[in-house]
Design an enzyme around this catalytic site. Structure first.
Site, PDB file in Angstrom:
ATOM      1  N   SER A  46       1.087  -1.532  -0.175  1.00  0.00           N
ATOM      2  CA  SER A  46       0.033  -0.299  -0.050  1.00  0.00           C
ATOM      3  C   SER A  46       0.753   1.235   0.482  1.00  0.00           C
ATOM      4  O   SER A  46       2.368   1.082   0.245  1.00  0.00           O
ATOM      5  CB  SER A  46      -0.958  -0.268   1.161  1.00  0.00           C
ATOM      6  OG  SER A  46      -0.347  -0.201   2.508  1.00  0.00           O
ATOM      7  N   LYS A  47       0.191   2.383   0.051  1.00  0.00           N
ATOM      8  CA  LYS A  47       1.143   3.587   0.114  1.00  0.00           C
ATOM      9  C   LYS A  47       1.771   4.231   0.820  1.00  0.00           C
ATOM     10  O   LYS A  47       2.962   4.841   0.794  1.00  0.00           O
ATOM     11  CB  LYS A  47      -0.096   4.908   0.330  1.00  0.00           C
ATOM     12  CG  LYS A  47      -0.534   4.800  -1.092  1.00  0.00           C
ATOM     13  CD  LYS A  47      -1.695   5.786  -1.871  1.00  0.00           C
ATOM     14  CE  LYS A  47      -2.223   5.909  -2.918  1.00  0.00           C
ATOM     15  NZ  LYS A  47      -3.198   7.563  -3.058  1.00  0.00           N
ATOM     16  N   ARG A  48       2.013   2.877   2.445  1.00  0.00           N
ATOM     17  CA  ARG A  48       2.653   3.501   3.178  1.00  0.00           C
ATOM     18  C   ARG A  48       4.054   2.385   3.275  1.00  0.00           C
ATOM     19  O   ARG A  48       5.240   2.944   3.710  1.00  0.00           O
ATOM     20  CB  ARG A  48       2.058   2.242   4.605  1.00  0.00           C
ATOM     21  CG  ARG A  48       1.898   1.168   4.549  1.00  0.00           C
ATOM     22  CD  ARG A  48       1.593   1.063   6.008  1.00  0.00           C
ATOM     23  NE  ARG A  48       1.651  -0.734   6.239  1.00  0.00           N
ATOM     24  CZ  ARG A  48       0.493  -1.192   6.031  1.00  0.00           C
ATOM     25  NH1 ARG A  48      -0.529  -0.646   5.007  1.00  0.00           N
ATOM     26  NH2 ARG A  48       0.367  -2.901   5.823  1.00  0.00           N
ATOM     27  N   HIS A  49       3.996   1.662   2.148  1.00  0.00           N
ATOM     28  CA  HIS A  49       5.485   1.196   2.014  1.00  0.00           C
ATOM     29  C   HIS A  49       6.141   2.010   0.551  1.00  0.00           C
ATOM     30  O   HIS A  49       7.100   1.898   0.008  1.00  0.00           O
ATOM     31  CB  HIS A  49       5.470  -0.144   0.799  1.00  0.00           C
ATOM     32  CG  HIS A  49       4.893  -1.041   2.192  1.00  0.00           C
ATOM     33  ND1 HIS A  49       3.114  -1.671   2.011  1.00  0.00           N
ATOM     34  CD2 HIS A  49       4.852  -1.401   3.695  1.00  0.00           C
ATOM     35  CE1 HIS A  49       3.033  -2.219   3.134  1.00  0.00           C
ATOM     36  NE2 HIS A  49       3.776  -2.223   4.246  1.00  0.00           N
ATOM     37  N   GLY A  50       5.187   3.184   0.193  1.00  0.00           N
ATOM     38  CA  GLY A  50       5.659   3.978  -1.037  1.00  0.00           C
ATOM     39  C   GLY A  50       4.546   3.909  -1.805  1.00  0.00           C
ATOM     40  O   GLY A  50       3.901   3.842  -1.461  1.00  0.00           O
TER      41      GLY A  50
END
Length: 468
Positions: free
Chosen positions: A240-244
């Site tokens: 997800s976006k929290r991983h980049g």
């Protein structure tokens, strides 16, 4: 050996092309090319509240950038409503589907009751055997699932997967507003398009038994299924976006090469010995579902960055010119005014050092700009009274130099080292800071040649003035 292969990539246009979706598209594309089949593109836009034309175009744009050309389509489900209506009527007439008059409030009560008694919240079949309409509510249409037995999925990746039919309820295939549901329309589309293999993420595995029974209700054999393992972040959570960055467009905008991203994506779950770097031609020759792993793959941004750097290093400078031009143009530079031979030579000095096209464009600044800003720390260390004599000497020598090539510039520096009885760094480092604005660059002789006599002299004058 598979014959007459027809596969499809069927994204929902509720966002940009996701890394996971791009990998699914790539595996379908490679499978089709490996077996001389057809790769079909279908836009599943039945979720009208979230689907947009902007996202459709973004998905098409992402696929084009990656070079994943489709053979048929793109089809849009919103343009195929009558086809779905015909197939719903066919199931109703055959007794394989029925109208459901339960209101949303009633269904919610049934769900709560099931949960409170420890049962799965599945539809209890209230309307399954109703022959005549009841009440005034606009009904949905439900598909009749078998109440007993098992549904077997012989998955090409996961192997034998068995579902207990008693856990599967009669699901809705047509909503009360006459819009069809996902599990129904995908089967109709796959039947109409002659799909032979369904290669998709394993988050769709639980939909498979429902879809198999719809195929059988139409008297058709289901396609072969292959469910790809999920892509996880470093923390083993779903990517997800929290991983980049998670969209293909984001990596394009950061300066990744499409070949590098494709190469990295194919290695997320597939392997061919110890080989890491593949051309598309090699992939189409070697790709097989037999070599797709069953375990989830972990997305490693650093590994992708390394791979992108390898592609930049191995590319010819001429190949990189059209790729880096948009990033240079974004800095306000008219690339059409740059001499292609000069541009290629400038790129050649930098491509070993740069991991992305964005980095390459930033590094090209001191070659292209009329002037540079000198880094404050670098100036304090190297642009001072101690280096003033070297800067003056180099400035005068460059101005007098007739043959302004790297070899002649190097000869001039060697003479100056002998004259001042110092090592190259004593002279070269202050000159590098004056001409590039920083302490790191390619070889100073090549840099001076590419910056050119006029701009090199001006930048040295500026540095000397800074000391004075």
């Amino acid at each position: 050996m598979f014959k007459d292969v027809r596969v499809r990539f069927a994204p929902s246009p509720t966002g940009y092309l996701h890394i996971g979706g791009a990998r699914t598209a790539l595996f379908n594309y490679l499978f089709a090319r490996r077996y001389n089949g057809k790769f079909i593109l279908r836009i599943e836009d039945t979720d009208r509240g979230r689907s947009t034309d902007e996202y459709i175009e973004a998905i098409l744009d992402g696929l084009r950038w990656l070079g994943l050309s489709w053979d048929d389509g793109p089809y849009r489900q919103t343009e195929r409503s009558e086809l779905y209506n015909q197939h719903v009527r066919q199931l109703l007439d055959a007794g394989m589907a029925y109208y459901c008059y339960c209101s949303s409030e009633e269904l919610e009560e049934k769900r709560k009751l099931a949960l409170s008694t420890g049962r799965p919240p599945r539809y209890d079949g209230t309307c399954r055997n109703i022959k005549h309409p009841e009440g005034f509510i606009k009904p949905t249409v439900r598909f009749k699932m078998p109440l007993r037995g098992e549904t077997l999925v012989n998955d090409l990746i996961k192997g034998r997967v068995v579902f207990d039919n008693s856990t599967l309820d009669d699901f809705i295939i047509m909503r009360s507003d006459d819009t069809p549901t996902y599990n129904f329309v995908v089967v109709v589309d796959d039947l109409e398009m002659g799909i032979t293999h369904i290669i998709r993420g394993d988050d769709h595995l639980n939909n498979t038994p429902k879809q198999i029974h719809i195929y059988e209700a139409f008297g058709k054999r289901p396609p072969l299924f292959a469910h790809l393992p999920m892509i996880l972040g470093a923390d083993k959570g779903r990517l997800s976006k929290r991983h980049g960055a998670t969209s293909v467009q984001s990596y394009r905008d950061m300066g990744y090469l499409p070949q590098a991203l494709l190469n990295y994506l194919v290695r997320l779950g597939w392997s061919s010995g110890d080989q890491e770097v593949f051309s598309i031609r090699e992939l189409t020759e070697k790709f097989s579902l037999d070599n797709v792993g069953k375990s989830s793959a972990v997305f490693n941004p650093e590994k992708l960055l390394w791979l992108n750097a390898e592609y930049i290093k191995s590319a010819s400078p001429d190949e990189l010119i059209p790729l880096v031009e948009p990033f240079v143009s974004a800095q306000g530079v008219d690339c059409s005014a740059l001499d292609p031979v000069w541009f290629s030579a400038a790129i050649k000095t930098l491509q070993e050092r740069c991991r992305t096209l964005s980095e390459l464009a930033n590094s090209l600044r001191y070659y292209i700009a009329q002037d540079v800003e000198i880094d404050e720390k670098a100036a304090k260390k190297f642009i001072n009274e101690a280096s003033r004599v070297y800067l003056l000497a180099v400035r005068d020598a460059l101005e007098q130099l007739q043959d302004f090539r790297a070899a002649e510039i190097e000869r001039m520096f060697v003479e100056m080292m002998s004259r001042f009885e110092v090592q190259l760094g004593k002279i070269a480092q202050p000159v590098r800071v004056a001409i590039t604005g920083n302490t790191v660059s390619p070889g100073i002789f090549e840099v001076i040649e590419l910056v050119g006599k006029e701009r090199s002299v001006k930048r040295l004058d500026k540095a000397i003035a800074l000391i004075e």
